[in-house]
Enzyme design. Sequence first.
Site, PDB file in Angstrom:
ATOM      1  N   HIS A 306       0.521  -1.220   0.059  1.00 27.48           N
ATOM      2  CA  HIS A 306      -0.230   0.006  -0.018  1.00 27.48           C
ATOM      3  C   HIS A 306       0.875   0.982   0.178  1.00 27.48           C
ATOM      4  CE1 HIS A 306      -3.320   2.876   1.210  1.00 27.48           C
ATOM      5  NE2 HIS A 306      -3.909   2.360   1.043  1.00 27.48           N
ATOM      6  N   ASP A 364      -8.188  -5.220   0.128  1.00 27.21           N
ATOM      7  CA  ASP A 364      -8.177  -5.991  -1.039  1.00 27.21           C
ATOM      8  C   ASP A 364      -7.899  -7.729  -1.166  1.00 27.21           C
ATOM      9  OD1 ASP A 364      -7.520  -3.041  -3.156  1.00 27.21           O
ATOM     10  OD2 ASP A 364      -9.514  -3.669  -2.333  1.00 27.21           O
TER      11      ASP A 364
HETATM   12  C1  SDX Z   1      -6.499   0.541  -2.882  1.00 29.58           C
HETATM   13  O1  SDX Z   1      -4.168   4.095  -1.714  1.00 29.58           O
HETATM   14  C2  SDX Z   1      -5.236   4.090  -1.134  1.00 29.58           C
HETATM   15  O2  SDX Z   1      -5.468   4.578   0.215  1.00 29.58           O
HETATM   16  C3  SDX Z   1      -5.849   2.811  -2.193  1.00 29.58           C
HETATM   17  C4  SDX Z   1      -6.905   2.151  -1.388  1.00 29.58           C
HETATM   18  C5  SDX Z   1      -8.094   2.813  -1.071  1.00 29.58           C
HETATM   19  O3  SDX Z   1      -8.705   2.034  -0.187  1.00 29.58           O
HETATM   20  O4  SDX Z   1      -8.265   3.663  -2.013  1.00 29.58           O
HETATM   21  O5  SDX Z   1      -6.234   1.636  -0.533  1.00 29.58           O
HETATM   22  C6  SDX Z   1      -7.486   0.786  -2.160  1.00 29.58           C
HETATM   23  O6  SDX Z   1      -6.024   0.789  -4.000  1.00 29.58           O
HETATM   24  C7  SDX Z   1      -5.212  -1.291  -2.197  1.00 29.58           C
HETATM   25  C8  SDX Z   1      -4.439  -1.426  -2.954  1.00 29.58           C
HETATM   26  C9  SDX Z   1      -4.542  -2.254  -3.792  1.00 29.58           C
HETATM   27  N1  SDX Z   1      -4.153  -2.893  -4.785  1.00 29.58           N
HETATM   28  C10 SDX Z   1      -3.036  -3.490  -4.985  1.00 29.58           C
HETATM   29  O7  SDX Z   1      -3.297  -4.470  -3.996  1.00 29.58           O
HETATM   30  C11 SDX Z   1      -2.050  -4.259  -6.677  1.00 29.58           C
HETATM   31  C12 SDX Z   1      -0.047  -5.047  -5.238  1.00 29.58           C
HETATM   32  N2  SDX Z   1      -0.052  -3.451  -4.695  1.00 29.58           N
HETATM   33  C13 SDX Z   1       1.272  -2.520  -5.577  1.00 29.58           C
HETATM   34  O8  SDX Z   1       1.091  -3.021  -6.949  1.00 29.58           O
HETATM   35  C14 SDX Z   1       1.192  -1.026  -4.756  1.00 29.58           C
HETATM   36  O9  SDX Z   1       1.700  -2.298  -3.101  1.00 29.58           O
HETATM   37  C15 SDX Z   1       0.552  -0.790  -4.463  1.00 29.58           C
HETATM   38  C16 SDX Z   1       0.503   0.342  -5.477  1.00 29.58           C
HETATM   39  C17 SDX Z   1      -0.503  -0.891  -3.705  1.00 29.58           C
HETATM   40  C18 SDX Z   1       1.873   0.608  -4.477  1.00 29.58           C
HETATM   41  O10 SDX Z   1       2.394   1.026  -4.708  1.00 29.58           O
HETATM   42  P1  SDX Z   1       3.062   1.905  -4.180  1.00 29.58           P
HETATM   43  O11 SDX Z   1       3.280   2.931  -3.480  1.00 29.58           O
HETATM   44  O12 SDX Z   1       3.795   2.869  -5.040  1.00 29.58           O
HETATM   45  O13 SDX Z   1       4.727   0.802  -3.878  1.00 29.58           O
HETATM   46  P2  SDX Z   1       5.864   0.255  -5.252  1.00 29.58           P
HETATM   47  O14 SDX Z   1       5.571   0.053  -6.319  1.00 29.58           O
HETATM   48  O15 SDX Z   1       6.703   1.923  -4.889  1.00 29.58           O
HETATM   49  O16 SDX Z   1       6.609  -0.222  -4.423  1.00 29.58           O
HETATM   50  C19 SDX Z   1       7.274  -0.100  -3.408  1.00 29.58           C
HETATM   51  C20 SDX Z   1       8.564  -1.494  -3.588  1.00 29.58           C
HETATM   52  C21 SDX Z   1       8.832  -1.524  -5.239  1.00 29.58           C
HETATM   53  O17 SDX Z   1       9.949  -2.158  -5.140  1.00 29.58           O
HETATM   54  P3  SDX Z   1      11.722  -1.691  -5.011  1.00 29.58           P
HETATM   55  O18 SDX Z   1      11.232  -1.116  -6.688  1.00 29.58           O
HETATM   56  O19 SDX Z   1      11.219  -0.369  -3.667  1.00 29.58           O
HETATM   57  O20 SDX Z   1      12.230  -2.472  -5.456  1.00 29.58           O
HETATM   58  O21 SDX Z   1       7.086  -2.539  -3.085  1.00 29.58           O
HETATM   59  C22 SDX Z   1       7.495  -3.656  -3.797  1.00 29.58           C
HETATM   60  C23 SDX Z   1       7.401  -2.915  -5.852  1.00 29.58           C
HETATM   61  O22 SDX Z   1       8.004  -3.622  -6.479  1.00 29.58           O
HETATM   62  N3  SDX Z   1       5.836  -4.385  -4.016  1.00 29.58           N
HETATM   63  C24 SDX Z   1       5.729  -5.327  -4.368  1.00 29.58           C
HETATM   64  C25 SDX Z   1       3.472  -5.342  -4.034  1.00 29.58           C
HETATM   65  N4  SDX Z   1       3.762  -3.997  -3.158  1.00 29.58           N
HETATM   66  C26 SDX Z   1       4.619  -3.211  -3.590  1.00 29.58           C
HETATM   67  N5  SDX Z   1       6.203  -6.790  -4.369  1.00 29.58           N
HETATM   68  C27 SDX Z   1       5.408  -7.356  -5.006  1.00 29.58           C
HETATM   69  N6  SDX Z   1       4.256  -7.504  -4.374  1.00 29.58           N
HETATM   70  C28 SDX Z   1       3.645  -6.440  -3.938  1.00 29.58           C
HETATM   71  N7  SDX Z   1       2.504  -6.535  -4.114  1.00 29.58           N
END
Ligand code: SDX
Length: 430
Positions: A306, A364
Amino acid sequence: MQDTISAVTVDNKSVELAVKDGTIGPSVIDISKLYGQTGMFTYDPGFTSTAACESKITYIDGDAGVLLYRGYPIEQLAEHGDFLETCYLLLYGELPTAAQKADFDYRVTRHTMVHDQMNRFFQGFRRDAHPMAIMVACVGALSAFYHDSTDISDPQQRMIASMRMIAKMPTLAAMAYKYSIGQPFVYPQNDLDYTSNFLRMCFAVPCEEYKVNPVLSRALDRIFILHADHEQNASTSTVRLAGSSGANPFACIAAGIACLWGPAHGGANEAALKMLKEIGTPDRIPMYIAKAKDKNDPFRLMGFGHRVYKNYDPRARIMQKTTHEVLNELGIKDDPLLDVAVELEQIALKDEYFVEKKLYPNIDFYSGITLKAMGFPTSMFTVLFALARTVGWIAQWSEMIEDPSQRIGRPRQLYVGTPQRQYVTEAYRG
Ligand code: SDX
């Protein structure tokens, strides 16, 4: 709010910037005059360090895993109240008295029908159209039916439009579901509560009486509470930006639905269930954990991570409890998807990659298992998220419209393209 001063030096020139304190949470540095004083913009793609507005609606402490709606912890609202009470709280800022709640329920209930010509919209869609595509279209089209409530300068019309959207989202969502399975639309029934009415519109058929299961209705009502608002997330920011141009509220909410659909946002509940199905059995979990950690693999654990929560999403805990309640009520003793989800969570929470990156289950992760058990197809999961989030979008949109300092949102950029050059005819293009 205490204004103190902080100085920033740009090209050997010291620029003083005001620091503003909120009620709780991080303070902000007001950079609105920075470009005028330095000729430079700040740069923050993804807005990881940017506060786009002031708000009194929802507060999140990502490190502590805290979520407050108008100051009330989500755990207490989910435990003691119902979704329409949360709607009232988000819209008006205070919990309703018994009389206010009865009046609010009455007003919402009497807006649940849609104009009957909306039915013709559905005839234009393929039966296998994704229901989120239908929702974007139909909610945007509501502005074609309700010209009497699109004057956003009139508080009365803003409130009518708000009531209409909160009331009609369940009806449109149920119509999208019925259309996809070839069953006739079921009209709202005013003697039912909000969520029971929605369940009946989804699962009743004209040939027999439909009895709402109170345990499932209570569980879904709680799921709506958990999804109602969440500060300045991507879809809420979309609604605010669309609303800043003066667009009518129906069009703004349609924009929010479109943004929520993405798998990185509200589409994650559908994607998370598909992921659990693809993993299939607990013995395949290590392979998927490895894929999620592999920088060269675009696969991510859907329902994990998140932007704000760097601790357990408080909604996920309540969601997990609700999942068990629903499965027990339905007599589902062993759900293979739940087995995979529980095992996946346990492995991920101990894995150093997830620990180091503070990746926890978000709302989710468990919602899909619950909604599937209730009988909803995966394509409807994000529709239910949009149904619940409509009140949050409306509350945030209203707060923006009522903010006297509100202006059209217009971010700038760092230009990295070609400098100015002269036009040449085709003969000289090489
Ligand atoms: C919702 O914003 C809100 O409030 C949203 C929400 C709401 O109520 O409105 O809470 C609802 O959207 C919840 C999130 C649902 N999405 C997912 O579950 C999709 C999977 N999660 C990721 O795509 C990600 O965690 C996000 C999109 C939720 C957050 O993305 P960020 O903050 O941009 O984080 P990032 O992509 O920069 O990740 C940081 C690191 C990265 O690694 P590095 O590049 O630093 O090496 O963590 C890794 C990412 O690769 N990472 C994951 C991961 N999520 C982040 N690696 C594996 N699996 C994951 N799920």
